[in-house]
Design a protein around this motif. Structure first.
Motif, mmCIF file in Angstrom:
data_model
loop_
_atom_site.group_PDB
_atom_site.id
_atom_site.type_symbol
_atom_site.label_atom_id
_atom_site.label_comp_id
_atom_site.label_asym_id
_atom_site.label_seq_id
_atom_site.Cartn_x
_atom_site.Cartn_y
_atom_site.Cartn_z
ATOM 1 N N GLN A 131 0.669 -1.100 -0.096
ATOM 2 C CA GLN A 131 0.295 0.206 -0.305
ATOM 3 C C GLN A 131 0.728 1.249 0.302
ATOM 4 O O GLN A 131 0.958 2.283 -0.654
ATOM 5 N N HIS A 132 1.935 1.319 0.430
ATOM 6 C CA HIS A 132 2.822 2.139 0.943
ATOM 7 C C HIS A 132 3.257 2.644 -0.628
ATOM 8 O O HIS A 132 3.214 4.056 -0.819
ATOM 9 N N ALA A 133 3.967 1.955 -0.752
ATOM 10 C CA ALA A 133 4.597 1.387 -2.546
ATOM 11 C C ALA A 133 3.003 1.919 -3.486
ATOM 12 O O ALA A 133 3.826 3.465 -4.202
ATOM 13 N N TYR A 134 2.654 2.196 -3.577
ATOM 14 C CA TYR A 134 1.321 3.133 -4.209
ATOM 15 C C TYR A 134 1.453 4.020 -4.095
ATOM 16 O O TYR A 134 0.825 5.002 -5.174
ATOM 17 N N ALA A 135 0.563 4.153 -2.517
ATOM 18 C CA ALA A 135 0.914 5.480 -2.016
ATOM 19 C C ALA A 135 2.178 6.695 -2.691
ATOM 20 O O ALA A 135 1.607 8.022 -3.342
ATOM 21 N N ALA A 136 2.711 6.209 -2.775
ATOM 22 C CA ALA A 136 4.045 7.162 -3.123
ATOM 23 C C ALA A 136 4.483 6.856 -4.642
ATOM 24 O O ALA A 136 4.435 7.735 -5.217
ATOM 25 N N LEU A 137 4.133 6.287 -5.194
ATOM 26 C CA LEU A 137 3.111 6.066 -6.678
ATOM 27 C C LEU A 137 2.838 7.407 -7.505
ATOM 28 O O LEU A 137 2.882 7.942 -8.200
ATOM 29 N N LEU A 138 1.447 7.600 -6.426
ATOM 30 C CA LEU A 138 0.173 8.507 -6.274
ATOM 31 C C LEU A 138 1.391 9.518 -6.365
ATOM 32 O O LEU A 138 0.941 10.414 -7.334
ATOM 33 N N HIS A 139 1.793 9.647 -5.590
ATOM 34 C CA HIS A 139 2.614 11.179 -5.058
ATOM 35 C C HIS A 139 3.348 11.263 -6.061
ATOM 36 O O HIS A 139 2.763 12.682 -6.381
ATOM 37 N N LEU A 140 4.031 10.849 -6.530
ATOM 38 C CA LEU A 140 5.195 11.103 -7.707
ATOM 39 C C LEU A 140 4.236 11.459 -9.011
ATOM 40 O O LEU A 140 4.363 12.897 -9.442
ATOM 41 N N VAL A 141 2.790 10.356 -9.149
ATOM 42 C CA VAL A 141 2.624 11.225 -10.393
ATOM 43 C C VAL A 141 1.913 11.788 -10.158
ATOM 44 O O VAL A 141 1.753 12.429 -11.314
ATOM 45 N N TYR A 142 0.811 12.503 -8.976
ATOM 46 C CA TYR A 142 0.012 13.802 -8.950
ATOM 47 C C TYR A 142 0.792 14.973 -8.681
ATOM 48 O O TYR A 142 0.947 15.936 -9.653
ATOM 49 N N ARG A 143 2.289 14.896 -7.786
ATOM 50 C CA ARG A 143 2.918 15.857 -8.223
ATOM 51 C C ARG A 143 3.597 16.515 -9.370
ATOM 52 O O ARG A 143 3.819 17.272 -9.808
ATOM 53 N N GLN A 144 4.085 15.360 -10.475
ATOM 54 C CA GLN A 144 4.560 15.888 -11.927
ATOM 55 C C GLN A 144 3.402 16.193 -12.809
ATOM 56 O O GLN A 144 3.704 17.234 -13.062
ATOM 57 N N PHE A 145 1.904 15.862 -12.737
ATOM 58 C CA PHE A 145 1.089 15.996 -13.152
ATOM 59 C C PHE A 145 1.072 17.841 -12.565
ATOM 60 O O PHE A 145 0.752 19.292 -13.360
ATOM 61 N N LEU A 146 0.960 18.019 -11.332
ATOM 62 C CA LEU A 146 0.981 19.145 -10.889
ATOM 63 C C LEU A 146 1.795 20.390 -11.207
ATOM 64 O O LEU A 146 1.591 21.492 -11.865
ATOM 65 N N GLU A 147 3.431 20.027 -11.737
ATOM 66 C CA GLU A 147 4.236 20.548 -12.158
ATOM 67 C C GLU A 147 3.825 21.227 -13.763
ATOM 68 O O GLU A 147 5.028 21.786 -14.307
ATOM 69 N N MET A 148 2.539 20.173 -14.516
ATOM 70 C CA MET A 148 2.755 20.401 -15.319
ATOM 71 C C MET A 148 1.765 21.525 -16.105
ATOM 72 O O MET A 148 1.303 21.750 -17.040
ATOM 73 N N ASN A 149 1.195 22.241 -14.819
ATOM 74 C CA ASN A 149 0.085 22.740 -15.145
ATOM 75 C C ASN A 149 0.186 23.949 -15.709
ATOM 76 O O ASN A 149 1.041 24.974 -16.030
ATOM 77 N N PRO A 150 -1.061 24.117 -16.414
ATOM 78 C CA PRO A 150 0.014 24.826 -18.126
ATOM 79 C C PRO A 150 -0.923 26.530 -17.843
ATOM 80 O O PRO A 150 -0.166 27.353 -18.279
ATOM 81 N N GLY A 151 -1.443 26.207 -16.753
ATOM 82 C CA GLY A 151 -1.918 27.872 -16.129
ATOM 83 C C GLY A 151 -0.552 28.743 -15.734
ATOM 84 O O GLY A 151 -0.070 29.541 -15.075
ATOM 85 N N ASP A 152 0.435 27.749 -14.880
ATOM 86 C CA ASP A 152 1.730 28.313 -14.278
ATOM 87 C C ASP A 152 2.145 28.979 -15.698
ATOM 88 O O ASP A 152 4.041 29.025 -15.160
ATOM 89 N N SER A 153 2.205 28.027 -16.598
ATOM 90 C CA SER A 153 3.040 28.671 -18.250
ATOM 91 C C SER A 153 3.623 30.442 -18.326
ATOM 92 O O SER A 153 2.065 30.914 -18.558
ATOM 93 N N PRO A 154 3.998 31.490 -18.140
ATOM 94 C CA PRO A 154 4.671 32.234 -18.470
ATOM 95 C C PRO A 154 3.642 32.953 -19.715
ATOM 96 O O PRO A 154 2.995 34.291 -20.146
ATOM 97 N N ALA A 155 3.552 31.808 -20.808
ATOM 98 C CA ALA A 155 2.970 32.374 -22.707
ATOM 99 C C ALA A 155 1.531 32.214 -21.868
ATOM 100 O O ALA A 155 0.807 33.152 -22.751
ATOM 101 N N ARG A 156 1.183 31.783 -21.059
ATOM 102 C CA ARG A 156 -0.417 31.669 -20.781
ATOM 103 C C ARG A 156 -0.690 32.772 -19.635
ATOM 104 O O ARG A 156 -2.147 33.437 -19.860
ATOM 105 N N GLY A 157 0.379 33.792 -19.773
ATOM 106 C CA GLY A 157 -0.319 34.794 -18.608
ATOM 107 C C GLY A 157 -0.516 35.137 -17.117
ATOM 108 O O GLY A 157 -0.734 35.476 -16.193
#
Length: 113
Positions: free
Chosen positions: A87-113
């Protein structure tokens, strides 16, 4: 280091961990299922480019689950310890996936203002 798409593909291919015996592992299993459901928002991003965050702080939820599982792992042995680690390993993988997803937020891009 795993790229976003690598961690995403691992998560999608990995079976959901079992619940195990005992109230604590049953509770963490249920909480992990809830977190997994929130992380499914990532699927729309990968498949259709739709970036919508979950309505809760998923990363904090997963950290709390992993912390509980750390404590359980220290107190149990045998099959229960294996379940807690799974369960811990699965939670750790979910954490990684979701953290990486948040880092890809197109709203944080300078080109989008």
């Amino acid at each position: 280091m795993l790229s976003f798409i690598d961690s995403y593909m691992l998560w999608r291919a990995l079976p959901f961990p079992v619940g195990g015996a005992g109230a604590e592992l049953i509770d963490t299993h249920g909480d992990l299922a809830e977190a997994d459901e929130y992380v499914t928002t990532v699927i729309r991003f990968v498949e259709r480019g739709v970036f919508v965050e979950a309505p809760v702080d998923v990363l904090s939820l997963l950290k709390e689950i992993m912390s509980r599982l750390d404590g359980i792992t220290e107190r149990v042995s045998g099959d229960s310890q294996r379940v807690a680690r799974s369960q811990h390993a699965y939670a750790a993988l979910l954490h990684l996936v979701y953290r990486q997803f948040l880092e890809m937020n197109p709203g944080d891009s300078p080109a989008r203002g």
